[in-house]
Design an enzyme around this catalytic site. Sequence first.
Site, short mmCIF file in Angstrom:
data_model
loop_
_atom_site.label_atom_id
_atom_site.label_comp_id
_atom_site.label_asym_id
_atom_site.label_seq_id
_atom_site.Cartn_x
_atom_site.Cartn_y
_atom_site.Cartn_z
NE ARG A 51 56.18 8.14 45.94
CZ ARG A 51 56.03 7.16 45.04
NH1 ARG A 51 55.37 6.06 45.37
NH2 ARG A 51 56.57 7.26 43.84
CG ASP A 53 62.93 5.58 49.34
OD1 ASP A 53 61.77 5.51 48.93
OD2 ASP A 53 63.92 5.73 48.60
NE ARG A 222 68.96 4.91 49.51
CZ ARG A 222 68.08 3.96 49.80
NH1 ARG A 222 66.77 4.22 49.77
NH2 ARG A 222 68.51 2.74 50.13
#
Length: 269
Positions: A51, A53, A222
């Site tokens: 996945r 974001d 991140r």
Amino acid sequence: MAANVKLTIAYDGTAYDGWQRQRHRPTIQESLEAALGRMLGQRVVVHGAGRTDAGVHALGMVANFQPQRSLPLDAYRRGLNSMLPPDIRILAAEEVESGFHARFSARGKAYLYFFTTAVVMPPSRRLYCAHFPGAFDLEAARKALPLLIGEHDFSAFEATGSRTLAGPGEAERGRGAVRCLSRLTLERDERGWGPMVEQRRAGGESYRLLVAGDGFLRHMVRNIAGTLIEVGRGRRRPESLGELLAGGDRALAGPTAPACGLTLWQVYY
């Protein structure tokens, strides 16, 4: 005719709420499944390698699907690219063995994170590069990199919801937040800029962080980027990253760097 098809996909994630299908929100998975459904006249479920974001980009996302009726492989690439919006492109379509699964067969992934310290963010870079204006000590940030290489518990860099797909108690019994980073580099980057005059006028430098490993928690790259940038800006010591790993407290690590700077570069099988 292929019974299991693997797609390699590139996309600009700016207009999407990530990869995974969501109700009433535009996603990459939904766009692909809708286009394949029109092509094949059937409902198609596409399995992605992971996945990404909202706002995150990809140069090498991998997905697979199993059509009830099949087309020549090149038809998937040409046909989908004619139906998909221009910010999603199929780079390759190939037949794979029946047991291949884009997510569960993956051995690792590599991400790139781009940021600039320019005083002014050039408009051509704003969607693909995070903006941290001011001084940045590249060598100080590099001193922290070896502390993250290898297998560690990355709880300090894990956002809430990383392991929501596990059943009751499985996160504790299984792998938890332990991941292994095999490669971590931080370099000056000028390849993504337009004419060099644009960068000179903007001031500052651009940087490229490469993070490769056997798996990633939600926002892990991140969060690592945000913490390393704090080191480069003199807001924390390089050795503090080792202390963060040992403590496992997300609240003590740096901020989550903006999604626009992150690109899924490659998935390894």
